[in-house]
Write a protein that holds these residues in place. Structure first.
Motif, PDB file in Angstrom:
ATOM      1  N   LEU A   1       9.063  38.394  81.695  1.00 50.66           N
ATOM      2  CA  LEU A   1       9.941  38.537  82.864  1.00 50.66           C
ATOM      3  C   LEU A   1       9.311  37.925  84.113  1.00 50.66           C
ATOM      4  O   LEU A   1      10.011  37.444  85.006  1.00 50.66           O
ATOM      5  CB  LEU A   1      10.275  40.012  83.101  1.00 50.66           C
ATOM      6  N   SER A   2       7.973  37.934  84.163  1.00 47.19           N
ATOM      7  CA  SER A   2       7.307  37.446  85.380  1.00 47.19           C
ATOM      8  C   SER A   2       7.620  35.965  85.644  1.00 47.19           C
ATOM      9  O   SER A   2       7.475  35.491  86.760  1.00 47.19           O
ATOM     10  CB  SER A   2       5.798  37.671  85.306  1.00 47.19           C
ATOM     11  N   PHE A   3       8.094  35.249  84.598  1.00 49.21           N
ATOM     12  CA  PHE A   3       8.419  33.831  84.787  1.00 49.21           C
ATOM     13  C   PHE A   3       9.824  33.593  85.339  1.00 49.21           C
ATOM     14  O   PHE A   3      10.154  32.479  85.706  1.00 49.21           O
ATOM     15  CB  PHE A   3       8.321  33.080  83.443  1.00 49.21           C
TER      16      PHE A   3
ATOM     17  N   MET B   1       3.167  49.968  74.334  1.00 46.43           N
ATOM     18  CA  MET B   1       2.353  49.442  75.434  1.00 46.43           C
ATOM     19  C   MET B   1       2.160  47.939  75.282  1.00 46.43           C
ATOM     20  O   MET B   1       2.255  47.178  76.247  1.00 46.43           O
ATOM     21  CB  MET B   1       0.977  50.115  75.467  1.00 46.43           C
ATOM     22  N   VAL B   2       1.864  47.508  74.043  1.00 46.98           N
ATOM     23  CA  VAL B   2       1.658  46.081  73.801  1.00 46.98           C
ATOM     24  C   VAL B   2       2.936  45.308  74.089  1.00 46.98           C
ATOM     25  O   VAL B   2       2.938  44.302  74.815  1.00 46.98           O
ATOM     26  CB  VAL B   2       1.194  45.833  72.345  1.00 46.98           C
ATOM     27  N   TYR B   3       4.073  45.811  73.555  1.00 48.00           N
ATOM     28  CA  TYR B   3       5.329  45.087  73.750  1.00 48.00           C
ATOM     29  C   TYR B   3       5.767  45.134  75.213  1.00 48.00           C
ATOM     30  O   TYR B   3       6.339  44.161  75.721  1.00 48.00           O
ATOM     31  CB  TYR B   3       6.416  45.629  72.806  1.00 48.00           C
ATOM     32  N   ALA B   4       5.498  46.236  75.902  1.00 44.45           N
ATOM     33  CA  ALA B   4       5.850  46.323  77.328  1.00 44.45           C
ATOM     34  C   ALA B   4       5.050  45.288  78.119  1.00 44.45           C
ATOM     35  O   ALA B   4       5.579  44.621  79.018  1.00 44.45           O
ATOM     36  CB  ALA B   4       5.586  47.729  77.858  1.00 44.45           C
ATOM     37  N   THR B   5       3.766  45.145  77.767  1.00 46.46           N
ATOM     38  CA  THR B   5       2.934  44.151  78.460  1.00 46.46           C
ATOM     39  C   THR B   5       3.496  42.753  78.251  1.00 46.46           C
ATOM     40  O   THR B   5       3.619  41.970  79.205  1.00 46.46           O
ATOM     41  CB  THR B   5       1.484  44.205  77.931  1.00 46.46           C
ATOM     42  N   ALA B   6       3.874  42.451  76.994  1.00 44.42           N
ATOM     43  CA  ALA B   6       4.426  41.128  76.712  1.00 44.42           C
ATOM     44  C   ALA B   6       5.756  40.925  77.438  1.00 44.42           C
ATOM     45  O   ALA B   6       6.028  39.835  77.951  1.00 44.42           O
ATOM     46  CB  ALA B   6       4.595  40.952  75.203  1.00 44.42           C
ATOM     47  N   SER B   7       6.590  41.969  77.514  1.00 43.33           N
ATOM     48  CA  SER B   7       7.877  41.835  78.224  1.00 43.33           C
ATOM     49  C   SER B   7       7.655  41.569  79.702  1.00 43.33           C
ATOM     50  O   SER B   7       8.346  40.744  80.305  1.00 43.33           O
ATOM     51  CB  SER B   7       8.725  43.099  78.123  1.00 43.33           C
ATOM     52  N   ILE B   8       6.698  42.293  80.287  1.00 44.85           N
ATOM     53  CA  ILE B   8       6.422  42.085  81.710  1.00 44.85           C
ATOM     54  C   ILE B   8       5.980  40.645  81.932  1.00 44.85           C
ATOM     55  O   ILE B   8       6.425  39.977  82.870  1.00 44.85           O
ATOM     56  CB  ILE B   8       5.345  43.075  82.210  1.00 44.85           C
TER      57      ILE B   8
ATOM     58  N   THR C   1      14.471  40.835  88.506  1.00 42.00           N
ATOM     59  CA  THR C   1      13.329  41.547  89.090  1.00 42.00           C
ATOM     60  C   THR C   1      13.416  43.036  88.794  1.00 42.00           C
ATOM     61  O   THR C   1      12.423  43.672  88.414  1.00 42.00           O
ATOM     62  CB  THR C   1      13.292  41.319  90.614  1.00 42.00           C
ATOM     63  N   MET C   2      14.624  43.592  88.947  1.00 39.46           N
ATOM     64  CA  MET C   2      14.762  45.032  88.715  1.00 39.46           C
ATOM     65  C   MET C   2      14.500  45.379  87.249  1.00 39.46           C
ATOM     66  O   MET C   2      14.035  46.475  86.935  1.00 39.46           O
ATOM     67  CB  MET C   2      16.150  45.496  89.150  1.00 39.46           C
ATOM     68  N   LEU C   3      14.766  44.410  86.360  1.00 38.85           N
ATOM     69  CA  LEU C   3      14.522  44.616  84.937  1.00 38.85           C
ATOM     70  C   LEU C   3      13.044  44.920  84.646  1.00 38.85           C
ATOM     71  O   LEU C   3      12.723  45.606  83.681  1.00 38.85           O
ATOM     72  CB  LEU C   3      14.959  43.339  84.198  1.00 38.85           C
ATOM     73  N   ILE C   4      12.138  44.388  85.480  1.00 45.00           N
ATOM     74  CA  ILE C   4      10.705  44.616  85.238  1.00 45.00           C
ATOM     75  C   ILE C   4      10.368  46.099  85.327  1.00 45.00           C
ATOM     76  O   ILE C   4       9.404  46.570  84.725  1.00 45.00           O
ATOM     77  CB  ILE C   4       9.850  43.795  86.229  1.00 45.00           C
ATOM     78  N   ALA C   5      11.200  46.851  86.049  1.00 42.91           N
ATOM     79  CA  ALA C   5      10.948  48.293  86.150  1.00 42.91           C
ATOM     80  C   ALA C   5      11.026  48.971  84.785  1.00 42.91           C
ATOM     81  O   ALA C   5      10.441  50.037  84.581  1.00 42.91           O
ATOM     82  CB  ALA C   5      11.936  48.930  87.123  1.00 42.91           C
ATOM     83  N   VAL C   6      11.750  48.361  83.821  1.00 40.98           N
ATOM     84  CA  VAL C   6      11.915  49.015  82.515  1.00 40.98           C
ATOM     85  C   VAL C   6      10.591  49.051  81.730  1.00 40.98           C
ATOM     86  O   VAL C   6      10.085  50.139  81.432  1.00 40.98           O
ATOM     87  CB  VAL C   6      13.069  48.382  81.702  1.00 40.98           C
ATOM     88  N   PRO C   7       9.983  47.876  81.408  1.00 47.36           N
ATOM     89  CA  PRO C   7       8.690  47.955  80.706  1.00 47.36           C
ATOM     90  C   PRO C   7       7.601  48.644  81.542  1.00 47.36           C
ATOM     91  O   PRO C   7       6.726  49.310  80.970  1.00 47.36           O
ATOM     92  CB  PRO C   7       8.324  46.497  80.421  1.00 47.36           C
TER      93      PRO C   7
ATOM     94  N   THR D   1      -4.240  43.337  76.828  1.00 49.90           N
ATOM     95  CA  THR D   1      -3.636  42.930  78.101  1.00 49.90           C
ATOM     96  C   THR D   1      -4.277  41.633  78.570  1.00 49.90           C
ATOM     97  O   THR D   1      -3.606  40.784  79.159  1.00 49.90           O
ATOM     98  CB  THR D   1      -3.797  44.017  79.173  1.00 49.90           C
ATOM     99  N   TRP D   2      -5.580  41.444  78.282  1.00 52.96           N
ATOM    100  CA  TRP D   2      -6.232  40.209  78.706  1.00 52.96           C
ATOM    101  C   TRP D   2      -5.725  39.006  77.904  1.00 52.96           C
ATOM    102  O   TRP D   2      -5.583  37.907  78.422  1.00 52.96           O
ATOM    103  CB  TRP D   2      -7.763  40.297  78.616  1.00 52.96           C
ATOM    104  N   LEU D   3      -5.429  39.219  76.612  1.00 53.89           N
ATOM    105  CA  LEU D   3      -4.899  38.120  75.796  1.00 53.89           C
ATOM    106  C   LEU D   3      -3.601  37.601  76.420  1.00 53.89           C
ATOM    107  O   LEU D   3      -3.405  36.388  76.591  1.00 53.89           O
ATOM    108  CB  LEU D   3      -4.649  38.609  74.365  1.00 53.89           C
ATOM    109  N   ILE D   4      -2.738  38.530  76.804  1.00 53.62           N
ATOM    110  CA  ILE D   4      -1.453  38.131  77.397  1.00 53.62           C
ATOM    111  C   ILE D   4      -1.683  37.509  78.779  1.00 53.62           C
ATOM    112  O   ILE D   4      -1.066  36.488  79.122  1.00 53.62           O
ATOM    113  CB  ILE D   4      -0.514  39.360  77.440  1.00 53.62           C
ATOM    114  N   THR D   5      -2.594  38.077  79.547  1.00 54.17           N
ATOM    115  CA  THR D   5      -2.936  37.525  80.860  1.00 54.17           C
ATOM    116  C   THR D   5      -3.434  36.090  80.741  1.00 54.17           C
ATOM    117  O   THR D   5      -3.112  35.226  81.563  1.00 54.17           O
ATOM    118  CB  THR D   5      -4.040  38.388  81.511  1.00 54.17           C
ATOM    119  N   ALA D   6      -4.228  35.829  79.696  1.00 56.91           N
ATOM    120  CA  ALA D   6      -4.813  34.497  79.535  1.00 56.91           C
ATOM    121  C   ALA D   6      -3.717  33.453  79.331  1.00 56.91           C
ATOM    122  O   ALA D   6      -3.788  32.340  79.864  1.00 56.91           O
ATOM    123  CB  ALA D   6      -5.790  34.495  78.357  1.00 56.91           C
ATOM    124  N   TYR D   7      -2.664  33.832  78.572  1.00 60.06           N
ATOM    125  CA  TYR D   7      -1.544  32.897  78.418  1.00 60.06           C
ATOM    126  C   TYR D   7      -0.830  32.666  79.750  1.00 60.06           C
ATOM    127  O   TYR D   7      -0.431  31.537  80.067  1.00 60.06           O
ATOM    128  CB  TYR D   7      -0.559  33.401  77.354  1.00 60.06           C
ATOM    129  N   LEU D   8      -0.669  33.733  80.539  1.00 58.02           N
ATOM    130  CA  LEU D   8      -0.051  33.573  81.861  1.00 58.02           C
ATOM    131  C   LEU D   8      -0.854  32.583  82.703  1.00 58.02           C
ATOM    132  O   LEU D   8      -0.300  31.696  83.360  1.00 58.02           O
ATOM    133  CB  LEU D   8      -0.009  34.908  82.611  1.00 58.02           C
TER     134      LEU D   8
END
Ligand code: CU1
Length: 531
Positions: free
Chosen positions: A299-301, A289-296, A325-331, A204-211
């Motif tokens: 979508l956050s952009f 979990m990994v793919y859901a984190t990446a999807s979130i 925004t509602m799509l974020i509820a899926v992952p 999760t931190w790897l993905i956060t770092a890119y954000l």
């Protein structure tokens, strides 16, 4: 004196290559554990300062009328409370956890860029010293809300350039921290530690770092344009010169929405490690979990304008931002499902880290649901700028991000110190926090739905009852955190010794493992010379 000595002056202060002592050690350390500890201590200090500001706010709002502070100072408190909690408390806490745990969890000897690591930390100290000093500038501190919307923010006096400089420094610190985490994970994993074998916290931190790298420069750009509008006669955000204040909101929230995930994704990683340990089962759906984190993260952009439904966007824009925004509820739903499925038929036990993780699961989900409510554009016209919003994001950030950080501290502190903390006090800290956080924030939903606006120091009498309840909750929650400080202090000083493994459940799921890193060296000049 060793034969590898290459510089003459070292003999002045050391007879050997032993670690530096006292303040020099902490100023010059390049060791990830030292830096992790400094980030965590810094974050705790900021949490207490930002918390004290929250208590000023809740004290003023205890009863209707103006009794404690003047309105300008009240606005400064809401502004600086938020800036400190977001950039000074939550983000540095997760960076501190990353420093401590990522090298251990991926089998790296240290962070990849240890000197930059030192620089990132001390830059943050400079940034927050300036931000806090800005409170004492002529005209008072920044008082526009943490979003710094023009034209209101341009009314700020001398505090504005100082606060903007502080934001630039904090942003540079965050970007360097993020680069360090990416480089460490990409280059320093132990042989056999493929990406899809990493524990969820590094993931999760790897993905956060890119954000972070993607959006911090955007925020820096936005505040720089404020600066040039204020001092150099540009009109990026001034309608009189052909600019548009709404442009600022678009740029700010292009940063601001991913920023929410910068605070919450590492929390997801923490919870994804704690729940399996105390369920004595592997994490359910690791890959998902990994793919859901990446999807979130993706979508956050594309959801930012859900913060601006009321500015008068084209209908197509409102629809797009509502639906994305509602799509974020899926992952996010995938994650909540997987945490629940991990516990299903597990052999559960309820040590303090697990209690905080479970409270996270329930209470963060409440914040998620109120977020879904606000995502509905026509309904948001009612909620906008009310206490409902305040209730929503505090549920996401306090029993969400902050509880996950506390769960992590209780989970890993025995590893860090070699001692078990006072588990009885820790459980008392949990129950007091979990009860008071709801007393504090749940009534704010009612206040918002009844129409109480946010960011005001006074209110009409029909809001009196729930404000009083909320303020009682605030003081209860604030005082409970002194217990947290005491528990940490006591554990750092000593206590019952623990094994390196600490929690027996960690063995079962196989994803929460650590390796010892080599004996640390502490200063720039004392690194052992490799021949
Ligand atoms: Cu958002």
């Amino acid at each position: 004196m060793s034969a590898t000595q290459t510089h003459g002056h070292a003999a002045d202060h050391h007879d050997d290559h032993g670690p530096a002592k006292g303040i020099t050690r902490w100023l010059t350390t390049t060791n990830h554990k030292d830096i992790g500890t400094m980030y965590l201590v810094f974050s705790l200090v900021m949490f207490l300062i930002g918390g004290a500001m929250a208590l000023v706010i809740r004290a003023e709002l205890f009863v209707p009328g103006m009794q404690l502070v003047d309105p300008g100072f009240f606005n400064t408190m809401t502004t600086v409370h938020a800036l400190i909690m977001v950039f000074g408390a939550v983000m540095p806490a997760t960076v501190g956890l990353a420093n401590w745990m990522i090298p251990l969890q991926i089998g790296a000897p240290d962070m990849a860029l240890p000197r930059m690591n030192n620089f990132s930390f001390w830059l943050l100290v400079a940034a927050f010293s300036l931000l806090i000093l800005s409170l004492f500038m002529p005209g008072g501190g920044p008082a526009s809300g943490w979003t710094l919307y023009p034209p209101l923010v341009l009314q700020t006096g001398d505090a504005l350039p100082l606060a903007i400089f502080a934001i630039h420094l904090a942003g540079a610190s965050s970007i360097m921290g993020a680069i360090n985490i990416i480089v460490t994970i990409m280059n320093l994993r132990a042989p056999g530690m493929t990406l899809l074998k990493m524990p969820l916290f590094p993931w999760t931190w790897l993905i956060t770092a890119y954000l972070l790298i993607a959006v911090m420069p955007v925020f820096a750009g936005a505040v720089t344009m404020l600066l040039t509008d204020h001092f150099f006669g540009t009109t990026f955000f001034a309608a009189a010169g052909g600019g548009d204040p709404v442009l600022y909101q678009h740029i700010f929230w292009f940063f601001g929405h991913p920023e929410v995930y910068i605070m919450i994704l590492p929390a997801f990683g923490i919870v994804s490690e704690i729940i399996p340990t105390f369920s004595r089962k592997p994490l359910f759906g690791y890959d998902a979990m990994v793919y859901a984190t990446a999807s979130i993260a993706f979508l956050s952009f594309i959801v930012w304008a859900h913060h601006m439904f009321t500015v008068g966007m084209p209908l197509a824009g409102e629809m797009f931002f509502m639906l994305s925004t509602m799509l974020i509820a899926v992952p996010t739903g995938v994650k909540v499902f997987n945490w629940t499925a991990t516990m299903w038929k597990g052999s559960l036990s309820f040590e303090t880290p697990m209690l905080f993780a479970l409270a996270f699961l329930f209470l963060f989900t409440i914040g998620g649901f109120s977020g879904l409510m606000m995502a509905i554009a026509p309904v948001d016209f009612q909620y906008h700028d009310t206490y409902f919003i305040v209730a929503h994001f505090h549920y996401v950030l306090v029993p969400g991000a902050v509880f996950a950080i506390m769960a992590a501290v209780y989970y890993w502190m025995p590893k860090w110190t070699g001692h078990m903390y006072d588990t009885k006090l820790a459980n008392i800290h949990f129950w007091m926090s979990a009860i008071f956080v709801n007393v504090l924030f749940f009534p704010q939903h009612f206040l918002g739905l009844a129409g109480m606006p946010r960011r005001i120091p006074d209110y009409s009498t029909q809001f009196a009852d729930w404000n009083m309840v909320s303020s009682i909750g605030a003081f209860g929650f604030g005082l409970s955190q002194l217990l947290f400080v005491y528990i940490i202090w006591k554990c750092a000083k000593g206590g019952q010794k623990v094994s390196a493994e600490v929690w027996d459940g960690a063995r079962v799921h196989g994803l929460e493992w650590t390796v010892p890193s080599p004996a640390p060296y502490h200063t720039f000049d004392e690194a052992p010379v490799v021949k």
